[in-house]
Write an enzyme that holds these catalytic residues in place. Sequence first.
Site, PDB file in Angstrom:
ATOM      1  N   GLU A 271       0.841  -1.211   0.000  1.00 57.59           N
ATOM      2  CA  GLU A 271       0.000   0.000   0.000  1.00 57.59           C
ATOM      3  C   GLU A 271       0.871   1.255   0.000  1.00 57.59           C
ATOM      4  OE1 GLU A 271      -3.177  -0.251  -0.593  1.00 57.59           O
ATOM      5  OE2 GLU A 271      -2.873  -2.414  -0.524  1.00 57.59           O
ATOM      6  N   TRP A 274       1.835   1.732  -3.479  1.00 54.53           N
ATOM      7  CA  TRP A 274       0.737   2.363  -4.242  1.00 54.53           C
ATOM      8  C   TRP A 274       0.789   3.877  -4.068  1.00 54.53           C
ATOM      9  CZ3 TRP A 274      -2.597   1.005  -7.942  1.00 54.53           C
ATOM     10  CH2 TRP A 274      -2.927  -0.345  -8.123  1.00 54.53           C
ATOM     11  N   TRP A 302     -21.709  10.500 -18.831  1.00 58.77           N
ATOM     12  CA  TRP A 302     -22.119  10.549 -17.425  1.00 58.77           C
ATOM     13  C   TRP A 302     -23.508  11.161 -17.300  1.00 58.77           C
ATOM     14  CZ3 TRP A 302     -19.019   7.575 -14.803  1.00 58.77           C
ATOM     15  CH2 TRP A 302     -17.655   7.514 -15.112  1.00 58.77           C
ATOM     16  N   ASN A 340     -10.694   2.010   3.510  1.00 56.95           N
ATOM     17  CA  ASN A 340     -10.359   1.842   2.087  1.00 56.95           C
ATOM     18  C   ASN A 340     -11.373   1.004   1.324  1.00 56.95           C
ATOM     19  OD1 ASN A 340      -8.498   1.949  -0.257  1.00 56.95           O
ATOM     20  ND2 ASN A 340      -8.390  -0.257   0.121  1.00 56.95           N
ATOM     21  N   TRP A 358     -16.885  10.776 -11.979  1.00 56.39           N
ATOM     22  CA  TRP A 358     -15.985  10.541 -10.847  1.00 56.39           C
ATOM     23  C   TRP A 358     -15.469  11.836 -10.236  1.00 56.39           C
ATOM     24  CZ3 TRP A 358     -11.073  12.460 -11.469  1.00 56.39           C
ATOM     25  CH2 TRP A 358     -10.634  12.691 -12.782  1.00 56.39           C
ATOM     26  N   TRP A 381     -10.161   7.258  -7.190  1.00 57.28           N
ATOM     27  CA  TRP A 381     -11.413   7.524  -7.910  1.00 57.28           C
ATOM     28  C   TRP A 381     -11.349   7.021  -9.345  1.00 57.28           C
ATOM     29  CZ3 TRP A 381     -16.303   8.574  -6.854  1.00 57.28           C
ATOM     30  CH2 TRP A 381     -16.599   8.908  -5.526  1.00 57.28           C
TER      31      TRP A 381
HETATM   32  C1  FAD Z   1     -11.837   6.421  -3.971  1.00 54.90           C
HETATM   33  C2  FAD Z   1     -10.595   6.441  -3.105  1.00 54.90           C
HETATM   34  C3  FAD Z   1     -10.123   7.643  -2.605  1.00 54.90           C
HETATM   35  C4  FAD Z   1      -8.971   7.663  -1.818  1.00 54.90           C
HETATM   36  N1  FAD Z   1      -8.493   8.878  -1.349  1.00 54.90           N
HETATM   37  C5  FAD Z   1      -7.358   8.919  -0.623  1.00 54.90           C
HETATM   38  C6  FAD Z   1      -6.841  10.159  -0.166  1.00 54.90           C
HETATM   39  O1  FAD Z   1      -7.367  11.230  -0.454  1.00 54.90           O
HETATM   40  N2  FAD Z   1      -5.720  10.134   0.620  1.00 54.90           N
HETATM   41  C7  FAD Z   1      -5.094   8.957   0.938  1.00 54.90           C
HETATM   42  O2  FAD Z   1      -4.076   9.002   1.647  1.00 54.90           O
HETATM   43  N3  FAD Z   1      -5.533   7.779   0.493  1.00 54.90           N
HETATM   44  C8  FAD Z   1      -6.655   7.713  -0.271  1.00 54.90           C
HETATM   45  N4  FAD Z   1      -7.130   6.506  -0.692  1.00 54.90           N
HETATM   46  C9  FAD Z   1      -6.358   5.283  -0.402  1.00 54.90           C
HETATM   47  C10 FAD Z   1      -6.760   4.551   0.906  1.00 54.90           C
HETATM   48  O3  FAD Z   1      -8.141   4.354   0.946  1.00 54.90           O
HETATM   49  C11 FAD Z   1      -6.320   5.294   2.159  1.00 54.90           C
HETATM   50  O4  FAD Z   1      -4.954   5.635   2.068  1.00 54.90           O
HETATM   51  C12 FAD Z   1      -6.503   4.444   3.409  1.00 54.90           C
HETATM   52  O5  FAD Z   1      -7.851   4.067   3.549  1.00 54.90           O
HETATM   53  C13 FAD Z   1      -6.055   5.220   4.631  1.00 54.90           C
HETATM   54  O6  FAD Z   1      -6.235   4.472   5.797  1.00 54.90           O
HETATM   55  P1  FAD Z   1      -4.997   3.874   6.593  1.00 54.90           P
HETATM   56  O7  FAD Z   1      -4.004   4.940   6.875  1.00 54.90           O
HETATM   57  O8  FAD Z   1      -5.546   3.107   7.741  1.00 54.90           O
HETATM   58  O9  FAD Z   1      -4.382   2.896   5.500  1.00 54.90           O
HETATM   59  P2  FAD Z   1      -3.425   1.620   5.613  1.00 54.90           P
HETATM   60  O10 FAD Z   1      -4.179   0.487   5.026  1.00 54.90           O
HETATM   61  O11 FAD Z   1      -2.855   1.461   6.944  1.00 54.90           O
HETATM   62  O12 FAD Z   1      -2.279   1.973   4.551  1.00 54.90           O
HETATM   63  C14 FAD Z   1      -1.081   2.646   4.935  1.00 54.90           C
HETATM   64  C15 FAD Z   1      -0.852   3.854   4.084  1.00 54.90           C
HETATM   65  O13 FAD Z   1      -0.651   3.489   2.729  1.00 54.90           O
HETATM   66  C16 FAD Z   1      -1.182   4.482   1.870  1.00 54.90           C
HETATM   67  N5  FAD Z   1      -2.215   3.861   1.051  1.00 54.90           N
HETATM   68  C17 FAD Z   1      -3.017   2.838   1.399  1.00 54.90           C
HETATM   69  N6  FAD Z   1      -3.807   2.490   0.359  1.00 54.90           N
HETATM   70  C18 FAD Z   1      -3.491   3.315  -0.650  1.00 54.90           C
HETATM   71  C19 FAD Z   1      -3.964   3.457  -1.983  1.00 54.90           C
HETATM   72  N7  FAD Z   1      -4.886   2.665  -2.503  1.00 54.90           N
HETATM   73  N8  FAD Z   1      -3.436   4.453  -2.735  1.00 54.90           N
HETATM   74  C20 FAD Z   1      -2.471   5.256  -2.263  1.00 54.90           C
HETATM   75  N9  FAD Z   1      -1.993   5.162  -1.010  1.00 54.90           N
HETATM   76  C21 FAD Z   1      -2.489   4.207  -0.221  1.00 54.90           C
HETATM   77  C22 FAD Z   1      -1.786   5.562   2.754  1.00 54.90           C
HETATM   78  O14 FAD Z   1      -0.828   6.582   2.913  1.00 54.90           O
HETATM   79  C23 FAD Z   1      -2.026   4.813   4.051  1.00 54.90           C
HETATM   80  O15 FAD Z   1      -2.033   5.641   5.187  1.00 54.90           O
HETATM   81  C24 FAD Z   1      -8.282   6.460  -1.519  1.00 54.90           C
HETATM   82  C25 FAD Z   1      -8.782   5.243  -2.026  1.00 54.90           C
HETATM   83  C26 FAD Z   1      -9.925   5.238  -2.811  1.00 54.90           C
HETATM   84  C27 FAD Z   1     -10.439   3.924  -3.340  1.00 54.90           C
END
Ligand code: FAD
Length: 445
Positions: A271, A274, A302, A340, A358, A381
Amino acid sequence: MTPTAALVWFRRDLRARDHAALREALGRFGRVHGVFVFDRPILDALPEEDRRVEFIHGSVRELDRELARQSKGAGLLVRHGDARELIPRLALELGVQEVVCATDYEPKAIQRDAAVARALEAHNIAFTSLRDKVIFEKDELKTGAGGMYSVFTPYRKAWMRSLAPHRVSPFEVEGLERLAPKGAGERIPELAELGFRKTDLSLRVGSGGARELWDGFQTRIGNYQQDRDFPALEGTSRLSVHLRFGTISIRELVRFALTQDTEGAQSWLNELVWRDFYHQILWHRPDVESHAFKRAYEAVPWEEGAVADARFEAWCEGRTGYPLVDAAMRQLLSTGWMHNRLRMVTASFLTKDLGIHWLRGERFFARHLLDYDLAANNGGWQWAASTGCDAQPWFRIFNPTTQARTFDPKGEFIRRYQGDGDFPPPIVDHALARQDALRRFKGLA
Ligand SMILES: Cc1cc2nc3c(=O)[nH]c(=O)nc-3n(C[C@H](O)[C@H](O)[C@H](O)COP(=O)(O)OP(=O)(O)OC[C@H]3O[C@@H](n4cnc5c(N)ncnc54)[C@H](O)[C@@H]3O)c2cc1C
């Protein structure tokens, strides 16, 4: 003349440890000042109650205290205004030769930094921005053909292959005692003076808050793979807001994950990769901010008009009649964070079941997410809308009822965010909406 003084401009790196700009400035200059600017062009567009502003305000306060502790009384200069004017003016007033900061990869920030750099250059002051926020930046990782990666798996392989120790070793900060003292009368403006009110933010802010979450998550990281998709569980780290504002260093997190020999840690590291991946996408393709990554999908028809607007409103307010979608939207509205799995479900629902662009959803998340990050939000998104790089294929459409059954089997999460008897009828029929979505995308790519 040898350089004598520098100004460290703190932005989304609100910590005193493992800090690229502080290390650089203290390593090369005798006198170092630190500044944070509450940047009006950003703040003026926000509502008076904004959890992020409160988070930043509290984190800046904590950082100021930490810098004062380590430097025996010095601290952060805090300004409120337009950074494009304030930073060059302050640099001149302080007589520094260089302004040092961490690189920001968002298009508007790149423009702002270019304006600051030009204004500084007119006075022979250098502007240096450094990689801090990500492990690999810009085009440091290139495909065999020399281009950007638009598919995650080969990017991840290249990321792992190129991970030399210096990539993750801390940017050690030494010599903080040389941080310049603040002038008399310097103080941090109150939230109200910045034009904001206190919110219901219940999160612990700053590096202290990050540390607390990180300490807790290190004991759970081994379970990440099995727990991460269940929103009723404490399965993820919740560090996103801290990564966004730099109250914790990405290198520290990656280093720890690399030492763990569990599936959970590997999956969590994925993650973090990512996160880098989407940053490199945004850097190479700043147009994705408002356009489909895959240009063919600019032609998706859309839904627009009064019905679409009413449905969009129902989605925003958690009134779609699909309990998991509604609970998720209420989690966002009441806490500023959404799990997430639910970000994927709600984004899929808006773009596929409701056929709404979106960008409308992306902007709504941008306003409400504490961890809002253009690169990750846009990437997420466009993934859900199938318009992005390495996205969900357009014909694979989440069923919001099945998602609830699989990921909230006992309805625990839904109950947490739904009032008694608070189940409006579904605003669309999923099976029919699915057919419409397939028609909308068919033949476009
Ligand atoms: C529609 C959509 C919108 C999102 N918007 C954001 C946003 O604005 N900001 C954001 O930080 N993340 C976003 N995410 C990614 C992800 O959902 C969040 O990072 C995550 O839910 C944050 O919770 P956590 O810190 O407990 O994540 P954990 O699961 O603990 O992950 C650790 C870290 O990895 C990074 N990460 C995790 N998943 C992703 C991912 N898919 N893409 C990029 N980085 C990721 C984040 O920095 C996160 O804090 C989005 C995902 C989707 C599907």
